[in-house]
Design a protein around this motif. Structure first.
Motif, short mmCIF file in Angstrom:
data_model
loop_
_atom_site.label_atom_id
_atom_site.label_comp_id
_atom_site.label_asym_id
_atom_site.label_seq_id
_atom_site.Cartn_x
_atom_site.Cartn_y
_atom_site.Cartn_z
N ARG A 26 40.30 -66.08 -9.58
CA ARG A 26 40.00 -65.87 -10.40
C ARG A 26 38.58 -65.54 -10.85
N GLU A 27 37.82 -66.44 -10.16
CA GLU A 27 36.53 -66.79 -10.37
C GLU A 27 35.54 -66.55 -9.78
N TYR A 28 35.73 -65.68 -8.67
CA TYR A 28 34.39 -64.68 -7.76
C TYR A 28 34.65 -63.72 -8.20
N ASP A 29 33.47 -63.26 -8.34
CA ASP A 29 33.30 -62.07 -9.05
C ASP A 29 32.06 -61.21 -8.36
N ASP A 30 31.57 -61.55 -6.84
CA ASP A 30 31.15 -61.23 -6.01
C ASP A 30 31.12 -60.08 -5.13
#
Length: 95
Positions: A26-30
Motif C-alpha cells: 500500500r505505501e512503499y514506492d521505492d
C-alpha cells in the motif's frame, strides 16, 4: 538434531511480517529492497489506518539453532534427551 547447533538465525513473527507485506503493497514506492534490521526500519511508520510499526530485527538478536532446539524441547515438555549428530544421516548409510 543434525549439525553442531552453532549457526545463528534471526526470526520474525509471522503477524509482523504480514503487516510489513500489507504496508509494502500500500505505501512503499521505492525500488530499494526493505531490509529488516533496526537501522533500516525507520522508513516504516504508521502512514495509514493499517499501522505498520515493526520491532527491529537487529544483528545482535540472532539465536543459535541449539537455542531454538532447546526452546522447542522446553515448550513441548519433552523430558527425554535429544542428540546432536554432526554426520548427515545419509552419509551414515553410505549413500
Amino acid at each position: 538434531m543434525f549439525g553442531s547447533g552453532r549457526p545463528l538465525r534471526q526470526f520474525i513473527y509471522s503477524y509482523d511480517l504480514a503487516k510489513l507485506f500489507v504496508w509494502q503493497l500500500r505505501e512503499y514506492d521505492d525500488v530499494e529492497p526493505v531490509i529488516l534490521s533496526g537501522k533500516n526500519l525507520n522508513l516504516i511508520s504508521a502512514t495509514s489506518d493499517d499501522e505498520c510499526i515493526l520491532p527491529p530485527v537487529g544483528e545482535d538478536e540472532e539465536v543459535s539453532i541449539k537455542q531454538v532446539a532447546d526452546a522447542v524441547v522446553a515448550a513441548v515438555g519433552f523430558e527425554g534427551e535429544y542428540k546432536v549428530r554432526l554426520i548427515p544421516p545419509l552419509m551414515i548409510l553410505g549413500l
